[in-house]
Design a protein around this motif. Structure first.
Motif: not given
Length: 500
Positions: A239-248
């Protein structure tokens, strides 16, 4: 002036393919070698293209002596463009091929000293970064072909334009000088082109991992294929995860939400989702649900709107892309324990439906009781837009809006969350998660399709095709079923919230 060309028509890098290559080498290679893997254009994408064509045709009216060059025959387009470049007239769709590069301008505008301006027409209401790359490729190709380019412009829709009678192109469009921005892109464009041509010539597809550009600035058509490696409860549903952080996280080997490390920073709602994925059980905050239910006052009115909008306004007192309400569904429960009664309205004919729409709604909503909607900003916004057009309804609309209760709230606040929601609070996810009922198998199963179907039976298709009476009847039935489920679903959701 000599215009250079060549006769090599194989493996050409066009403007559209160049734009693809900037985002994904795999997509670019697939376009040349495995085109069958690219999904066919769906109804919604075709509608976007059609709207773009209509906007492009309107832009041509600003150049009264312009020459329209046909595009259906590739070789003839090249020949006509080369021949007409000496005419000194504005050219529409002039195409040039040089060294495996091909580009076609929306508008080439002649200026003094045998120079030309590039005018790129977009159906957007603003300048976007990708448009600069688009025009930079055009400029590079034209100058390589021997044309002298003085300035580059973007012509896009003026979102403040309001239709009053016949559309006025000079007011409908905004024209921005993007020459400097294009010049900055030109500095490294040759290097990009060389890389892309090498990718096109590869015998095997480059291995590209999923990355943020798969969905930004638009969703790649290969997303479904590339992202199929991910499990259903993958981290990109956070939920509302930041894409950059999720890809990391993904690069670190974390694929599912339940595997996110305990020391990873999550906000309160994300922690609830994380816990639900681990237990596979819903989270229920009974006090919050109870407080929400206390706000509901009988009679209860469960209300949903359907709307459609077009780039070029169809009626007076409309802005570009302004949404026109054409349908509503309403379930009314008079008293506690009573069964809901269903009422609906679906506009007929091809005239402006807004006044009839609000009249019919006013007859049914009464003067007291809660009006339950899902994501109230939408319905409230549409009613306020109607008031701007029909101010005589202002007092009634203001009173109506004050009675609205947003059913999205307990789910947006995570008073209830089920792992089947996959990080979404939309009714399309909440309804099946909470009630095991949903939209699966319906001919019309979401709002964008409803809009396009109604637009088709009301105004016809871009190519002039009209719905047969039988088609129109069937689509109207499907629209009624879809919109009815939206409000009946809200009744079921409230029933389930009372149980928990």
């Amino acid at each position: 002036m000599e215009i250079k060309s060549n006769n090599s028509f194989s493996q050409i890098l066009t403007k559209s393919k160049y734009m693809v290559g900037l985002l994904c080498p795999k997509h670019l290679w697939t376009l040349f070698h495995q085109k069958e893997k690219i999904p066919e254009i769906d109804e919604q994408m075709q509608h976007r293209f059609d709207q773009g064509h209509l906007v492009g045709e309107l832009a041509k009216k600003l150049f009264k002596n312009g020459v329209d060059i046909k595009t259906d025959d590739f070789k003839k387009n090249l020949e006509d463009s080369k021949r007409l470049i000496s005419s000194g007239k504005p050219l529409f769709e002039a195409g040039f091929l040089i060294d495996r590069l091909y580009s076609r301008a929306d508008i080439l505008e002649p200026v003094k000293n045998n120079e030309w301006n590039i005018i790129e027409v977009k159906s957007s209401t603003e300048l976007k970064e990708e448009y600069i790359d688009d025009v930079a490729f055009q400029k590079y190709c034209y100058e390589k072909s021997g044309l002298k380019i003085r300035k580059c412009f973007l012509m896009h829709i003026n979102n403040e334009y309001v239709r009053k009678g016949i559309i006025k192109p000079n007011e409908f469009f905004k024209k921005e000088d993007i020459t400097q921005k294009v010049g900055e892109k030109i500095e490294w464009i040759e290097e990009s082109i060389e890389k892309m041509l090498k990718i096109i010539d590869l015998k095997t597809c480059p291995n590209i991992k999923i990355n943020p550009s798969c969905q930004d600035p638009y969703e790649c058509p290969l997303t479904y294929d590339c992202w199929s490696i991910l499990p259903e409860d993958n981290i990109f549903n956070l939920y509302y995860g930041k894409k950059k952080v999720l890809f990391e996280l993904f690069e670190a080997g974390v694929q599912v939400i339940s595997d996110i490390p305990s020391d990873f920073k999550l906000n309160g709602k994300q922690k609830i989702q994380h816990q639900c994925e681990k237990t596979n059980k819903p989270y229920i905050e009974r006090k919050g649900i109870k407080n929400f239910l206390k706000t509901l006052k009988y009679p209860l009115y469960f209300l949903d709107f359907e709307t459609y909008g077009t780039a070029i306004p169809l009626y007076d007192n409309l802005k570009p892309y302004q949404q026109i309400p054409f349908q509503f569904s309403l379930h009314i429960i008079e008293k506690k324990g009573k069964k809901p009664k269903h009422y609906s309205y679906l506009a007929d004919g091809n005239t402006d439906p807004r006044e009839k729409f609000i009249d019919e709604l006013k007859k049914l909503l009464g003067s007291k009781g809660s009006i339950i909607v899902y994501n109230q900003g939408f319905e409230q916004g549409k009613l306020n837009e109607i008031v701007a057009f029909l101010p005589k309804y202002k007092l009634w609309v203001n009173k109506t809006i004050k009675r609205m209760v947003d059913l999205l709230k307990p789910f947006r606040d995570f008073c209830y969350y089920h792992p089947k929601q996959k990080g979404s609070c939309s009714i399309k996810k909440v309804l099946p998660a909470l009630t095991s009922k949903g939209y699966k198998g319906m001919e019309i199963a979401e709002g964008r399709t409803a809009s396009l179907k109604y637009l088709y039976i009301t105004h016809g298709a871009y190519d002039g095709t009209r719905a047969t009476p039988e088609e129109a009847r069937k689509i109207r039935e499907d629209l009624e079923k879809y919109c009815c489920l939206d409000t009946e679903g809200m009744v079921w959701i409230v029933d389930e919230l009372r149980k928990v």
